[in-house]
Design a protein around this motif. Structure first.
Motif, short mmCIF file in Angstrom:
data_model
loop_
_atom_site.label_atom_id
_atom_site.label_comp_id
_atom_site.label_asym_id
_atom_site.label_seq_id
_atom_site.Cartn_x
_atom_site.Cartn_y
_atom_site.Cartn_z
N UNK A 1 -4.97 -2.86 -10.15
CA UNK A 1 -4.68 -3.85 -11.21
C UNK A 1 -3.37 -4.60 -10.93
N UNK A 2 -3.27 -5.14 -9.72
CA UNK A 2 -2.04 -5.84 -9.35
C UNK A 2 -2.04 -7.27 -9.87
N UNK A 3 -0.84 -7.77 -10.09
CA UNK A 3 -0.64 -9.15 -10.50
C UNK A 3 -0.36 -9.99 -9.24
N UNK A 4 -1.37 -10.68 -8.75
CA UNK A 4 -1.19 -11.54 -7.57
C UNK A 4 -0.98 -12.97 -8.05
N UNK A 5 0.25 -13.44 -8.00
CA UNK A 5 0.55 -14.78 -8.49
C UNK A 5 0.79 -15.71 -7.31
N UNK A 6 0.12 -16.85 -7.34
CA UNK A 6 0.25 -17.85 -6.29
C UNK A 6 1.00 -19.04 -6.88
N UNK B 1 0.84 -1.21 0.00
CA UNK B 1 0.00 0.00 0.00
C UNK B 1 0.87 1.25 0.00
N UNK B 2 1.94 1.23 0.81
CA UNK B 2 2.80 2.42 0.94
C UNK B 2 3.57 2.71 -0.34
N UNK B 3 4.06 1.66 -0.99
CA UNK B 3 4.84 1.92 -2.20
C UNK B 3 3.93 2.41 -3.33
N UNK B 4 2.71 1.91 -3.36
CA UNK B 4 1.76 2.39 -4.36
C UNK B 4 1.38 3.85 -4.09
N UNK B 5 1.20 4.17 -2.79
CA UNK B 5 0.86 5.55 -2.42
C UNK B 5 1.98 6.51 -2.79
N UNK B 6 3.22 6.00 -2.77
CA UNK B 6 4.37 6.85 -3.10
C UNK B 6 4.58 6.98 -4.61
N UNK C 1 -9.72 -15.13 -9.61
CA UNK C 1 -9.15 -13.81 -9.83
C UNK C 1 -9.53 -12.86 -8.68
N UNK C 2 -8.66 -11.92 -8.34
CA UNK C 2 -7.38 -11.58 -8.98
C UNK C 2 -6.23 -12.53 -8.62
N UNK C 3 -6.47 -13.51 -7.74
CA UNK C 3 -5.40 -14.48 -7.47
C UNK C 3 -5.24 -15.39 -8.68
N UNK C 4 -4.00 -15.62 -9.08
CA UNK C 4 -3.75 -16.42 -10.27
C UNK C 4 -2.68 -17.48 -9.96
N UNK D 1 -6.99 -4.52 -2.82
CA UNK D 1 -5.84 -3.73 -3.27
C UNK D 1 -5.51 -4.06 -4.73
N UNK D 2 -5.57 -5.36 -5.05
CA UNK D 2 -5.26 -5.79 -6.41
C UNK D 2 -6.27 -5.23 -7.41
N UNK D 3 -7.54 -5.21 -7.02
CA UNK D 3 -8.57 -4.71 -7.93
C UNK D 3 -8.45 -3.19 -8.12
N UNK D 4 -8.09 -2.50 -7.04
CA UNK D 4 -7.94 -1.05 -7.14
C UNK D 4 -6.76 -0.66 -8.03
#
Lengths: 130, 98, 120
Positions: free
Chosen positions: A72-77, A25-30, A105-108, A67-70
């Motif tokens: 568009x993050x790539x959440x890979x499992x 969250x912090x790195x995205x906010x930055x 989705x968004x978990x892949x 967070x991923x939906x907001x």
């Protein structure tokens, strides 16, 4: 700067998935880019949509999903780590003839190559361990 | 060329701490996250850390969660999550000890 | 695709948990992706390299076999923490794979000199 995150700590028996979430969250906010979040080891349980924590506790599956939906993050499992632990999506459930599936989705689900690729692409790969 | 090391276990995990400390080089930074925040409340650990030419950091969220803010024996810098990101940018890589 | 130097530090013994196995899987995949992988065996991970492991009775794969196959996957930079081998009374002859013995100062420099360092 391009970041990727590797989470290796347990989804429900460590703080690491939560620490990683705050860092993301912090790195995205930055204004940085989060190229990929890779769930490995016991962290793959984060991807289970069937987790139902008590109302007064945080739902880590939902937090990462939102967070991923907001963003568009790539959440890979990691698919190998997930399948052996019973974290399985619809396609894999059909392939392995299982009666149900518990992640989508968004978990892949994908292979460890996605982590290698993330290590190459990213300026920083930050691990949150067990 | 410097490294941000993160460690997430209390100093009770002596093997982990010794491995981490042996890897520190001048100019590196050490960020004590999660249960490693307890280290900042232990004078012996903080005294040992003074021997290294490194900056030491704690996450305020972890310090506050554990009730440690009045018990810190250290000149460690207490930072927020945004500053954790900044530190990760300032050093050329992040190595996690867990 | 560009290549990065990756140092994978192993610290856990085989069989008791999945950490060593998952780290080795990661090493093999990274090498298959053309990454320049170095493996450093520290602490209990040194037990991964012991000869004559027979984990059949505990229903597990032989991780020593995976280790002995590392050079076939182009992972031939194998390092062993010197201090650990002394503490554990393990000599080079007892290991399934030859490695370069390194001390703490050398390990610190290895961590500094690799692009990506992952410790499991």
């Amino acid at each position: 700067m391009i970041f990727s995150i590797l989470i290796y700590g347990s989804a429900h028996n460590s703080q690491s998935v939560h620490t990683a979430y705050r860092f993301a969250k912090s790195l995205l906010a930055a204004g940085h880019t989060l190229h990929r979040v890779f769930f490995y080891g016991e962290s793959v349980y984060t991807a289970s949509a069937l987790c139902a924590p008590p109302r007064d506790e945080q739902d880590i599956h939902q937090l990462w999903k939102s967070l991923a939906e907001t963003h568009q993050l790539d959440l890979v499992v990691c698919i190998a780590a997930a399948l052996k632990r019973g974290v399985i999506d619809q396609a894999e459930a059909q392939r392995h003839e299982k009666p149900a599936f518990n992640t989508h989705a968004p978990y892949e689900l994908s292979g460890l190559g996605q982590l290698s690729e993330a290590a190459i692409i990213s300026d920083r790969l930050v691990t949150f361990g067990a | 060329m410097s490294t941000l090391h993160t460690i997430n276990k209390s100093p009770s995990d002596n093997t982990l701490w010794q491995s981490c400390l042996a890897a520190l080089l001048p100019g590196d930074a050490l960020l004590m996250i999660e249960n490693a925040a307890y280290a900042a409340a232990q004078p012996s650990v903080m005294t040992q850390l003074q021997e290294y030419d490194i900056d030491i950091y704690l996450l305020s969220a972890d310090v506050d969660a554990r009730g440690l803010s009045g018990k810190l024996y250290t000149n460690a810098n207490i930072i927020d999550d945004q500053q954790f990101v900044t530190l990760a940018c300032q050093h050329t890589k992040v190595v996690s000890w867990f | 695709m560009q290549s990065k130097s990756i140092l994978l530090i192993l610290s856990h013994a085989p069989y008791g948990d999945t950490r060593a196995k998952e780290a080795l899987d990661l090493a093999l995949t990274a090498a298959a992706f053309g990454q320049d992988v170095s493996l450093l065996f520290t602490q209990d991970a040194l037990y991964l390299l012991l000869k004559s492991q027979q984990p059949q009775a505990i229903e597990q794969k032989n991780l020593a076999n995976i280790c002995s196959a590392l050079p076939m996957y182009d992972i031939d930079k194998i390092y062993i923490e010197n201090n650990t081998s002394q503490t554990k009374h393990i000599t080079a002859e007892q290991l399934i794979l030859p490695g370069v013995f390194v001390n703490h100062n050398q390990i610190a420099l290895m961590i500094r000199d690799h692009d990506v360092v992952l410790r499991f």
